[in-house]
Design an enzyme around this catalytic site. Structure first.
Site, PDB file in Angstrom:
ATOM      1  N   GLN A 199       0.792  -1.190   0.168  1.00 25.12           N
ATOM      2  CA  GLN A 199       0.001   0.092  -0.035  1.00 25.12           C
ATOM      3  C   GLN A 199       1.015   1.187  -0.047  1.00 25.12           C
ATOM      4  O   GLN A 199       1.676   1.437   0.837  1.00 25.12           O
ATOM      5  CB  GLN A 199      -0.667   0.096   1.452  1.00 25.12           C
ATOM      6  N   SER A 244       1.188   6.767   2.247  1.00 27.88           N
ATOM      7  CA  SER A 244       1.933   7.677   3.296  1.00 27.88           C
ATOM      8  C   SER A 244       3.220   8.589   2.266  1.00 27.88           C
ATOM      9  O   SER A 244       3.811   7.628   1.474  1.00 27.88           O
ATOM     10  CB  SER A 244       2.434   7.316   4.678  1.00 27.88           C
ATOM     11  N   GLU A 272     -11.113  -1.930   7.660  1.00 33.08           N
ATOM     12  CA  GLU A 272      -9.780  -1.980   8.003  1.00 33.08           C
ATOM     13  C   GLU A 272      -9.631  -1.666   9.540  1.00 33.08           C
ATOM     14  O   GLU A 272      -8.993  -2.471  10.234  1.00 33.08           O
ATOM     15  CB  GLU A 272      -8.755  -1.014   7.446  1.00 33.08           C
ATOM     16  N   ASN A 309      -3.663   7.314  16.861  1.00 34.90           N
ATOM     17  CA  ASN A 309      -5.009   7.310  17.817  1.00 34.90           C
ATOM     18  C   ASN A 309      -5.368   8.573  18.073  1.00 34.90           C
ATOM     19  O   ASN A 309      -6.649   8.884  18.158  1.00 34.90           O
ATOM     20  CB  ASN A 309      -4.513   6.771  19.252  1.00 34.90           C
TER      21      ASN A 309
HETATM   22  C1  LIG Z   1       4.573  -0.380  11.140  1.00 39.38           C
HETATM   23  C2  LIG Z   1       4.263   0.926  10.174  1.00 39.38           C
HETATM   24  C3  LIG Z   1       3.692   0.399   9.154  1.00 39.38           C
HETATM   25  C4  LIG Z   1       3.206   1.493   8.093  1.00 39.38           C
HETATM   26  N1  LIG Z   1       2.715   1.001   6.777  1.00 39.38           N
HETATM   27  C5  LIG Z   1       2.240   1.613   5.777  1.00 39.38           C
HETATM   28  C6  LIG Z   1       1.863   1.282   4.635  1.00 39.38           C
HETATM   29  O1  LIG Z   1       2.034   0.111   4.357  1.00 39.38           O
HETATM   30  N2  LIG Z   1       1.559   2.090   3.788  1.00 39.38           N
HETATM   31  C7  LIG Z   1       1.337   3.247   3.989  1.00 39.38           C
HETATM   32  O2  LIG Z   1       0.766   4.049   2.994  1.00 39.38           O
HETATM   33  N3  LIG Z   1       1.468   3.950   5.104  1.00 39.38           N
HETATM   34  C8  LIG Z   1       2.260   3.139   6.225  1.00 39.38           C
HETATM   35  N4  LIG Z   1       2.183   3.470   7.471  1.00 39.38           N
HETATM   36  C9  LIG Z   1       2.398   5.024   7.725  1.00 39.38           C
HETATM   37  C10 LIG Z   1       1.322   5.411   8.575  1.00 39.38           C
HETATM   38  O3  LIG Z   1      -0.042   5.471   7.931  1.00 39.38           O
HETATM   39  C11 LIG Z   1       1.439   6.823   9.302  1.00 39.38           C
HETATM   40  O4  LIG Z   1       2.493   6.608   9.839  1.00 39.38           O
HETATM   41  C12 LIG Z   1       0.584   7.294   9.943  1.00 39.38           C
HETATM   42  O5  LIG Z   1      -0.505   7.892   9.181  1.00 39.38           O
HETATM   43  C13 LIG Z   1       1.169   8.647  10.805  1.00 39.38           C
HETATM   44  O6  LIG Z   1       1.915   9.584  10.016  1.00 39.38           O
HETATM   45  P1  LIG Z   1       3.271  10.085  10.547  1.00 39.38           P
HETATM   46  O7  LIG Z   1       3.797   8.792  11.042  1.00 39.38           O
HETATM   47  O8  LIG Z   1       4.011  10.635   9.418  1.00 39.38           O
HETATM   48  O9  LIG Z   1       2.998  10.798  11.734  1.00 39.38           O
HETATM   49  P2  LIG Z   1       2.565  12.361  11.692  1.00 39.38           P
HETATM   50  O10 LIG Z   1       1.172  12.295  10.975  1.00 39.38           O
HETATM   51  O11 LIG Z   1       3.679  13.113  11.730  1.00 39.38           O
HETATM   52  O12 LIG Z   1       2.226  12.538  13.451  1.00 39.38           O
HETATM   53  C14 LIG Z   1       2.875  12.663  14.455  1.00 39.38           C
HETATM   54  C15 LIG Z   1       2.321  12.887  15.482  1.00 39.38           C
HETATM   55  O13 LIG Z   1       1.430  13.842  15.516  1.00 39.38           O
HETATM   56  C16 LIG Z   1       0.028  13.509  15.868  1.00 39.38           C
HETATM   57  N5  LIG Z   1      -0.649  14.362  15.189  1.00 39.38           N
HETATM   58  C17 LIG Z   1      -0.693  14.514  13.823  1.00 39.38           C
HETATM   59  N6  LIG Z   1      -1.928  15.257  13.528  1.00 39.38           N
HETATM   60  C18 LIG Z   1      -2.602  15.568  14.621  1.00 39.38           C
HETATM   61  C19 LIG Z   1      -3.755  16.266  14.925  1.00 39.38           C
HETATM   62  N7  LIG Z   1      -4.337  17.112  13.966  1.00 39.38           N
HETATM   63  N8  LIG Z   1      -4.166  16.215  16.233  1.00 39.38           N
HETATM   64  C20 LIG Z   1      -3.268  15.658  17.222  1.00 39.38           C
HETATM   65  N9  LIG Z   1      -2.440  15.001  16.836  1.00 39.38           N
HETATM   66  C21 LIG Z   1      -1.825  14.970  15.621  1.00 39.38           C
HETATM   67  C22 LIG Z   1      -0.033  12.131  15.484  1.00 39.38           C
HETATM   68  O14 LIG Z   1      -1.049  11.669  16.284  1.00 39.38           O
HETATM   69  C23 LIG Z   1       1.243  11.625  15.948  1.00 39.38           C
HETATM   70  O15 LIG Z   1       1.254  11.312  17.504  1.00 39.38           O
HETATM   71  C24 LIG Z   1       2.932   2.682   8.103  1.00 39.38           C
HETATM   72  C25 LIG Z   1       3.277   3.072   9.547  1.00 39.38           C
HETATM   73  C26 LIG Z   1       4.004   2.182  10.552  1.00 39.38           C
HETATM   74  C27 LIG Z   1       4.377   2.720  11.904  1.00 39.38           C
END
Ligand SMILES: Cc1cc2nc3c(=O)[nH]c(=O)nc-3n(C[C@H](O)[C@H](O)[C@H](O)COP(=O)(O)OP(=O)(O)OC[C@H]3O[C@@H](n4cnc5c(N)ncnc54)[C@H](O)[C@@H]3O)c2cc1C
Lengths: 344, 396, 356
Positions: free
Chosen positions: B131, B134, B249, B380
């Site tokens: 997928q 991101s 999902e 979350n």
């Molecule tokens: C093990 C793993 C597997 C994954 N596999 C895939 C995959 O196969 N394909 C894919 O496309 N993606 C994948 N992902 C990505 C995943 O979807 C993203 O990690 C997720 O959407 C969060 O984005 P970020 O890590 O950039 O965190 P960020 O968006 O940068 O967030 C960082 C922190 O800020 C907080 N935050 C952000 N916005 C807000 C808000 N509005 N209010 C309050 N808090 C906020 C978040 O909750 C988090 O605690 C994977 C991630 C992990 C960890």
């Protein structure tokens, strides 16, 4: 007063040195088995490792004076056994034993010395043992408490190298049957486990400060939804919680230092290590949440600190161990002592 | 396409459960089971494909797909039984996004030709999908993604970068969200595009995670030419396509299965380490046991409601993701905290206690595998925002 | 099955109407630290609705409904923070009288003609009921704690130690030799009762007495769980409403994440509580029942405490309903087993019941 200045000066120097020398690369090198011995030699030459030694010609700095030194080591996840060596050399000086050159490792397990002069007992996990020129522990012989030391070269056969969370050189060692290189009665201010617990609490408090700093910085720069994620209250409050935990760990660790300096150790080590272990757990949890996916990668520097927090949380007794000790002590003292002990 | 001939949906629930249990007992390799050593064991690569093909041969593959597309055509209720039995038998988890995400999307919104081409290849593991949503700057705020796809004749030319792509290095194909148009609302102008990972211009770089595994990857696109036919749904309407399955999902991610395995380990550790007489530990354990017990009941209540209504899950299922993931955090932390020094060992450790028995496990791995569950599939914090707005009616 | 569902929907509807009217009336005023007597008129009205004998057999003037139906009714009572000892004065005694097969007494309870209460607990925090109070020559002596709904004219059902065996019998609360120490509770009052050679009329003995008490306590725990779950839900609903209309910093309070995320967590916990008591009501094991009481007790107290916080200074006044919610949560959350005790019970029962 002048002593305090020495300590401050040293902490300052160490801070500068580590800031320049320690990086994700040097930490990775240590963890891949090629630690920076040159840095160790440099630090040894600075004389920092001797400052807690007692005796006529020694600096004899106390715990409170050295608290900042330990915290600096924690802040930088220093890839060196300096904390152990500081404490180890102090113990050797207290017991009147010769101080070898090179790093030391400490054992906080129950070890005894039998009538034949042989050690009995094993330690599950000794940080830095593979680097140490000598390994120190406390052994009991009847009513006697002895500080013993065995040479690093002498234990290699009985040592099993371990993969620990901090990925520093670590081993399990079975001392049974070994004859100590040196031994002498010791009247230390507290058990090795308690002293090591205070050291770990100080390291944790330094590392927590660093992790909070990293998380705050990241929250201020990482943008989602058009603004820094630090603008979202959900993260602000988690970060506030993390910094409270870090502050509590520092307070508790320094309280334990004061007790040790006053040579009246009671609950300080337990309070310090309990509080610091909980802080280690919570601060890492929150930091990883703030960093999102990038925080769980090997490439990001965060894990050099959070893994050490998880490691130090466990070393010298985790929060469950110390809360048990504290509870037992309070119960043993009886209800009449509870209030005085809280307000003392 | 070969439709599925066996109709297991017609069986009674009990018969269905019995048949599946018997099948798993006979065919699932004992050495691949989840156990105290690897409570969250997962399969990937060839071992995973082998097992998926075994399922396929015996008519147990793709429980949610309609039979005319080669799936089992199970009702939602039977799907629940299906997952329960897999959990019960200790079958390792497999991230099979072709089956769980892309297949249902194509069946719902893909063209006949796309179904015809891709679905059978998903079932026989000729195609393995990952997928690609991101991006470095589009995490929680996914709609701000920037990887672009520009139409040139019959082809899209794709440029940009995806990140955190789980198992891209084991996959043959990637389904992506890419930007195809500029609109005031950033959810518009996104398209859902299927890309063969063998296409020239694609580079995959694995990223090592804290558990030491190359589980996720960066995927770079440099002038990658993708046939126009690979567009799923309408141009610029990819957001809707991707969201169609979000609810399901979250239901599967909210499954109490992992927490169940972590609690099994915790209970075992309590016994192994002789902690039954420690009231503090037992009270903490009681809390976790009650939490899981109660959560299982809530989970089946919500799933039953979905099954009864026949409608896709609503926003309330975000609740499941939040609770299950945080419970898993607490359980894995508990397991470390009661294990004392063993909690600092990385990799295999043999725990010895008062009894003669020794337990081999890997406490670090279970702790690390539980870390990202509060982050992926919508962190979350984001789930709580959704719940606050849509379920509780808290106003912005 | 479907008939029952429809019936329950009707029961809930009529309860909604009745309780909404009650809540809007002056009679709904509660006091804080003073014991509050049961309103007899209200009690008669509840009898007319069939609530008092809800689970009693028809022969005893009841509606012969299952426990799950009673739980539904009580859940609505919780939503209206109904400060009336329904579980205490109707459900617990009815369970004992039904077990005793005593038609005339049960009928008196169902019609509201006679008030009853159950005096079972030997010591606070204990499950013991048949030890402290002893029966000798037809008279009882000893103490009972946390007797709820002991009203003027009530007949007490007292659990006693009859030569080492269990017995339950009837005691006239006006009899000589009874001393009562009364304290206030959210639904009226709790009493500590001492008996000094008080006449006792035997209803049940031996295993039958033990079983009767066990089933009364089980019913009480289930209904208390349903009550607490309804209570928490209403308290959260009111809180959300307040947050949506109150402005600070030029914004609605509801728009602050820390506030809204706390509400989300409360909501999840309430959903948990409801899922558990519903299963306990339908098909649950003894372990599930303990889990239900543990969860509901924790959740209701937590939600109500947080509601005080989220209402700010307003939450500390008696002008808003938060205090009423909180007092009821404290009462039913700690009565018949608090969260910790119930969780420990769950843990030990669960070991015996672990599913395949
Ligand atoms: C093990 C793993 C597997 C994954 N596999 C895939 C995959 O196969 N394909 C894919 O496309 N993606 C994948 N992902 C990505 C995943 O979807 C993203 O990690 C997720 O959407 C969060 O984005 P970020 O890590 O950039 O965190 P960020 O968006 O940068 O967030 C960082 C922190 O800020 C907080 N935050 C952000 N916005 C807000 C808000 N509005 N209010 C309050 N808090 C906020 C978040 O909750 C988090 O605690 C994977 C991630 C992990 C960890």
């Amino acid at each position: 007063m002048s002593e305090l200045n020495i300590a401050e000066l040293l902490a300052d120097q160490l801070e500068k040195l580590l800031a320049a020398e320690v990086s994700a690369e040097s930490l990775a090198a240590l963890e891949n088995g090629t630690g920076n011995r040159a840095l160790w030699q440099h630090i040894e030459a600075m004389g920092v490792a001797d400052v807690m030694c007692t005796g006529a010609e020694a600096a004899g700095l106390g715990w409170q004076e050295c608290a900042e030194l330990f915290r600096v080591l924690g802040r930088h996840a220093a890839p060196l056994p300096l904390a152990e060596t500081l404490l180890g050399r102090r113990l050797l000086s207290q017991a009147g034993l010769a101080i070898p050159e090179g790093p030391l490792a400490l054992v906080d397990a129950d070890i005894s010395l039998d009538d034949a002069g042989c050690l009995q007992g094993a330690a599950d996990m000794i940080s830095w043992a593979p680097w140490a020129t000598a390994i120190l522990g406390i052994a009991r012989r009847g009513a006697e408490t002895l500080l013993f030391s065995v040479a690093g070269t002498a234990v290699s056969a009985a040592a099993t190298e371990l993969h620990s969370l901090e990925r520093a050189p670590t081993a399990a060692i079975d001392f049974s049957g070994m004859t100590p290189q040196a031994q002498a009665p010791i009247a230390a201010e507290a058990s090795i486990r308690e002293q090591l617990a205070v050291v770990r609490a100080l390291l944790i408090s330094g590392a927590c400060d660093k992790v909070v700093e990293l998380a705050v910085e990241y929250a201020n720069t990482r943008k989602q939804f058009g603004k820094p994620i630090g603008k979202f209250q959900a993260l602000q409050h988690q970060l506030a919680e993390a910094s409270c935990r870090a502050a509590a760990a520092e307070m508790a660790a320094k309280y334990a230092c004061r007790e040790l300096d006053q040579k009246q150790p009671s609950t300080g080590a337990a309070v310090a290590k309990y509080t610091a272990s909980v802080a280690a757990r919570e601060v890492s949890r929150i930091a990883h949440q703030v960093f999102g996916a990038i925080g769980i990668t090997d490439e990001h520097e965060l894990h050099y600190f959070t893994r050490r927090l998880w490691q130090w949380r466990v070393d010298a007794g985790n929060e469950r161990y110390w809360s048990g000790q504290l509870g037992a002590r309070v119960l043993a003292a009886g209800s009449a002592q509870l209030w005085p002990s809280l307000t003392a | 396409m070969t439709p599925m001939t066996i109709d297991r949906d017609a069986l009674s629930d009990e018969e269905f459960r019995g048949q599946l249990r018997a099948f798993l007992a006979e065919y699932y390799p004992a050495e691949l089971k989840q156990d105290f050593y690897r409570p969250f064991r997962r399969l990937r690569g060839e071992p995973a494909n082998q097992w998926l093909r075994t399922l396929q041969q015996h008519g147990w593959r793709a429980p949610a797909w309609p039979r005319e597309h080669g799936g089992m055509g199970l009702s939602f209720r039977k799907q629940l039984i299906y997952h329960e039995e897999l959990e019960h038998a200790g079958v390792a988890r497999i991230i099979d996004l072709g089956e769980t995400q892309l297949g249902p999307t194509l069946i719902k919104l893909g063209s006949a030709a796309q179904c015809e081409h891709y679905l059978p290849r998903i079932l026989n593991c000729e195609h393995v999908w990952c997928q690609g949503y991101s991006e470095p700057n589009a995490g929680s705020d996914l709609a701000s993604l920037r990887t672009s796809a520009v139409l040139e004749g019959d082809e899209f030319v794709v440029n940009g970068q995806k990140i955190w792509t789980t198992h891209a290095n084991d996959s043959t194909h990637i389904f992506t969200l890419v930007r195809t148009g500029k609109y005031a609302k950033k959810q518009q102008g996104i398209s859902f595009l299927l890309i063969d990972l063998n296409t020239p211009g694609i580079t995959i770089r694995p990223i090592i995670n804290l558990a030491g595994e190359d589980e996720f990857c960066e995927v770079f696109f440099d002038n990658v030419r993708v046939p126009r036919d690979n567009l799923v749904g309408e141009l610029d309407q990819g957001w809707t396509v991707a969201k169609a399955l979000l609810g399901y999902e979250r239901v599967w991610i909210g499954s109490p299965a992992l927490a169940g395995k972590a609690l099994d380990l915790g209970q075992h550790l309590v016994q192994q380490l002789g902690l039954e007489s420690d009231r503090g530990v037992m009270d903490q354990l009681a809390q976790l046991q009650a939490d899981l017990h109660d959560y299982r009941l809530l989970y089946s209540r919500i799933c039953d409601a979905i099954a009864d209504s026949g409608k896709p899950p609503g926003p309330e299922v975000s609740m499941l993701k939040v609770y299950a993931s945080e419970l898993l955090h607490r359980l894995t932390e508990f397991n470390v905290s009661i294990s004392g020094e063993y909690g600092a060992v990385v990799g295999d450790v043999e725990l010895a206690g008062p009894s003669a028995e020794v337990t081999a496990t890997d406490l670090y791995w279970q702790l690390m595998m539980a870390r990202p569950v509060t982050i992926f599939a919508g962190a979350n914090e984001i789930q709580r925002d959704i719940l606050a707005k849509t379920v509780l009616g808290l106003q912005a | 099955m479907q008939e029952m569902d429809e019936f329950i929907a009707m029961l809930r509807d009529s309860a909604e109407g009745f309780l909404a009217d009650f809540q809007a009336s002056a009679a709904a005023q509660t006091t804080i630290a003073e014991p509050r007597p049961l309103q007899r008129e209200l009690w008669s009205a509840m009898a007319d609705l069939g609530w008092l004998g809800l689970m009693l057999p028809e022969a005893q003037g009841g509606l012969a409904l299952p426990l799950s139906a009673a739980a539904e009714l009580v859940e609505v009572m919780g939503r209206y923070r109904f400060p009336v000892p329904y579980i205490e004065a109707a459900v617990l005694p009815a369970q004992v009288l039904a077990s005793a097969g005593n038609d005339p007494l049960a009928a008196q309870l169902a019609s509201g003609e006679q008030l009853f209460c159950l005096a079972w607990q030997d010591h606070p925090g204990s499950e013991e009921a048949f030890a402290d109070c002893t029966l000798q020559d037809g008279k009882i002596s000893g103490n009972k704690s946390f007797v709820a709904a002991l009203e003027p004219g009530s007949k007490m059902l007292v659990c006693v130690n009859a030569n080492g065996g269990a017995a339950i019998g009837l005691v006239d609360s006006a009899a000589a030799g009874i001393t009562v120490r009364r304290s206030a509770s959210a639904s009226g009052s709790f009493c500590r009762v001492s008996f000094d050679r008080v006449p006792f009329e035997l209803l049940l003995s031996g295993a039958a007495a033990q079983q009767a008490l066990a089933s009364a306590l089980a019913a009480g725990r289930l209904l208390a769980s349903a009550f607490l779950s309804g209570l928490a839900r209403a308290c959260l609903r009111d809180t959300v409403e307040y947050l949506n209309q109150r402005h600070q910093f030029d914004r609605k309070l509801s728009s602050f994440q820390t506030v809204s995320h706390r509400c989300v967590d409360m909501h999840i916990h309430i959903e948990l509580a409801e899922a558990v008591w519903r299963v306990a009501a339908e098909s649950g094991t003894a372990a599930t029942l303990s889990a239900a009481k543990a969860r509901a007790s924790d959740v209701a107290q937590d939600v109500c405490r947080q509601a005080v916080q989220l209402h700010g200074a307003m939450g500390f006044t008696e002008e808003c309903a938060v205090g009423e919610y909180l007092r009821l949560a404290l009462q039913y959350g700690n009565w018949l087993g608090g969260a910790n005790a119930m969780r420990r019970q769950f843990q030990s029962l669960r070991q015996a019941e672990v599913p395949v």
